[in-house]
Design an enzyme around this catalytic site. Structure first.
Site, PDB file in Angstrom:
ATOM      1  N   TYR A 144       0.864  -1.187   0.000  1.00  0.00           N
ATOM      2  CA  TYR A 144       0.000   0.000   0.000  1.00  0.00           C
ATOM      3  C   TYR A 144       0.898   1.234   0.000  1.00  0.00           C
ATOM      4  O   TYR A 144       1.504   1.575   1.015  1.00  0.00           O
ATOM      5  CB  TYR A 144      -0.893  -0.078   1.234  1.00  0.00           C
ATOM      6  CG  TYR A 144      -1.833   1.076   1.495  1.00  0.00           C
ATOM      7  CD1 TYR A 144      -1.954   2.163   0.636  1.00  0.00           C
ATOM      8  CD2 TYR A 144      -2.642   1.064   2.625  1.00  0.00           C
ATOM      9  CE1 TYR A 144      -2.835   3.202   0.902  1.00  0.00           C
ATOM     10  CE2 TYR A 144      -3.524   2.096   2.904  1.00  0.00           C
ATOM     11  CZ  TYR A 144      -3.609   3.165   2.043  1.00  0.00           C
ATOM     12  OH  TYR A 144      -4.467   4.190   2.322  1.00  0.00           O
ATOM     13  N   LYS A 174      -1.598  -1.292  -4.025  1.00  0.00           N
ATOM     14  CA  LYS A 174      -2.633  -0.265  -3.861  1.00  0.00           C
ATOM     15  C   LYS A 174      -1.872   1.047  -3.951  1.00  0.00           C
ATOM     16  O   LYS A 174      -1.121   1.400  -3.043  1.00  0.00           O
ATOM     17  CB  LYS A 174      -3.325  -0.428  -2.517  1.00  0.00           C
ATOM     18  CG  LYS A 174      -4.255   0.688  -2.151  1.00  0.00           C
ATOM     19  CD  LYS A 174      -4.986   0.312  -0.878  1.00  0.00           C
ATOM     20  CE  LYS A 174      -5.576   1.462  -0.099  1.00  0.00           C
ATOM     21  NZ  LYS A 174      -5.685   2.746  -0.697  1.00  0.00           N
TER      22      LYS A 174
HETATM   23  C1  LIG Z   1      -4.696  10.298   1.275  1.00  0.00           C
HETATM   24  C2  LIG Z   1      -5.991   9.545   1.282  1.00  0.00           C
HETATM   25  O1  LIG Z   1      -6.658   9.491   2.280  1.00  0.00           O
HETATM   26  N1  LIG Z   1      -6.324   8.935   0.147  1.00  0.00           N
HETATM   27  C3  LIG Z   1      -7.560   8.184   0.005  1.00  0.00           C
HETATM   28  C4  LIG Z   1      -8.359   8.726  -1.147  1.00  0.00           C
HETATM   29  O2  LIG Z   1      -9.529   7.994  -1.303  1.00  0.00           O
HETATM   30  C5  LIG Z   1      -8.715  10.199  -0.869  1.00  0.00           C
HETATM   31  O3  LIG Z   1      -9.476  10.293   0.319  1.00  0.00           O
HETATM   32  C6  LIG Z   1      -9.509  10.767  -2.023  1.00  0.00           C
HETATM   33  O4  LIG Z   1      -8.789  10.620  -3.216  1.00  0.00           O
HETATM   34  C7  LIG Z   1      -9.828  12.243  -1.773  1.00  0.00           C
HETATM   35  O5  LIG Z   1      -8.661  13.027  -1.815  1.00  0.00           O
HETATM   36  C8  LIG Z   1      -7.271   6.717  -0.238  1.00  0.00           C
HETATM   37  O6  LIG Z   1      -6.236   6.533  -1.134  1.00  0.00           O
HETATM   38  C9  LIG Z   1      -6.960   6.076   1.082  1.00  0.00           C
HETATM   39  C10 LIG Z   1      -7.404   4.688   1.160  1.00  0.00           C
HETATM   40  O7  LIG Z   1      -7.716   4.057   0.185  1.00  0.00           O
HETATM   41  C11 LIG Z   1      -7.490   4.104   2.484  1.00  0.00           C
HETATM   42  O8  LIG Z   1      -8.260   4.566   3.280  1.00  0.00           O
HETATM   43  O9  LIG Z   1      -6.792   3.161   2.769  1.00  0.00           O
END
Ligand SMILES: CC(=O)N[C@@H]([C@@H](O)[C@H](O)[C@H](O)CO)[C@@H](O)CC(=O)C(=O)O
Length: 313
Positions: A144, A174
């Site tokens: 990840y 990921k």
């Molecule tokens: C930095 C961050 O939190 N990135 C999120 C994104 O879904 C993010 O919230 C979204 O792109 C909005 O910026 C995900 O990559 C995180 C994720 O998949 C997780 O919760 O493990």
């Protein structure tokens, strides 16, 4: 080579929020209704639990075990996949969680890099990942990558070199980073039984164009039905429809970012859209101020309509 029956992390995957009580305790009673909401209203069939969105680094190992067990048990027969994030600052805790994930019937595990003492090289990072993966050798293992949070910028392409010799259960990445050249290099050097899922929701279309096998993200909790349509449009070559949906999410996040977008705001938006009370985030994150929550919810409805649910079936 992966066993024929093995599931891969593909398609649209929601990174779940962790339900907390108003007092800040984990709230297992919300997990069943949360799963039903994702399946019935957002057409989401796979979840990634205890990740960044799930505030894993603010939870104890015991809390993470209780949550992972409940997500896995309650998703059985309803979801296709539950992937559990088991990364911690310590190798021992990560191994403990990896073993636990295998016992409770998780479909895969993912590991974030430790970020207090950071690996300086791809070799150091893969050595850590290997030790965790070997604690649960029967589970598909995903690295990840989320450099905006960990500050670990080791190119993922370098992590992939010789990785299956080190980690036989390795099944993919990921990739929650903005570096599309690195992501493209991962795709072009990937094996057919790996899965490379993209994790920056606001630019998913670019990740798909680069060859992503799927997407994992926080916003799919409340725009999942629309993003299923985006992915189908992309597969059918309908770039106009795919872009229209992508641009709506960008518009929503730009609006929220101007006010102040963080996990507390994101979690509040999910509570407001779904009607599930997921509670506050855990300190040091703070709850979204009510006025901000109201205007972001209004923006959501102006962009995505009320409810988004009609496109789910
Ligand atoms: C930095 C961050 O939190 N990135 C999120 C994104 O879904 C993010 O919230 C979204 O792109 C909005 O910026 C995900 O990559 C995180 C994720 O998949 C997780 O919760 O493990």
């Amino acid at each position: 080579m992966a066993p024929a029956a093995e599931k891969r992390m593909t398609g649209l995957v929601a990174a779940t929020f962790t339900p907390l009580t108003p007092e800040g305790e984990i709230n297992l009673s919300m997990i069943g209704p949360y799963i039903d909401y994702l399946v019935e209203k957002q057409n989401i069939k796979s979840i990634f639990v205890n990740g960044t969105t799930g505030e894993s680094m603010s939870l104890s190992v015991a809390e993470r075990k209780a949550l992972a067990k409940d997500w896995c048990h309650k998703a059985k027969g309803k979801m296709d996949q539950v992937v559990v994030h088991v990364g911690c600052m310590t190798l021992r805790d990560s191994q403990d969680l990896a073993r636990h994930a295998a016992q409770i019937g998780a479909d895969g595990i993912a590991v974030i890099s430790p970020s207090f003492f950071k690996p300086a090289t791809a070799a150091a990072l893969t050595a850590f990942l290997r030790e965790v993966a070997l604690a649960a050798p029967t589970l598909p293992f995903y690295y990840y990558h989320i450099p905006s949070v960990t500050g670990v910028n080791v190119p993922v392409r370098d992590v992939l070199i010789g990785i299956e010799e080190l980690i036989p259960s390795f099944r993919g990445i990921k990739f929650s980073g903005n570096d599309l050249m690195d992501f493209g290099q991962c795709v072009s050097n990937s094996r057919p039984h790996w899965s490379l899922v993209y994790g920056v929701d606001e630019q998913l279309l670019a990740g798909l164009a680069m060859g992503a096998n799927g997407a994992v993200g926080s916003t799919y909790n409340y725009v999942g039905c629309y993003f299923n349509t985006l992915m189908t449009a992309f597969e059918n070559g309908d770039q106009l429809q795919a872009r229209t949906i992508q641009f709506k999410l960008q518009e929503l996040l730009c609006f929220a970012m101007k006010i102040g977008f963080d996990l507390g705001v994101n979690k509040q938006l999910m509570s407001d859209v779904s009607g599930l009370n997921l509670g506050p985030p855990r300190l040091p994150l703070i709850q979204c101020p009510p006025d901000n929550a109201k205007s972001i919810l209004q923006k959501y409805h102006s962009l995505f309509g009320t409810p988004c649910h009609s496109e789910a079936q």
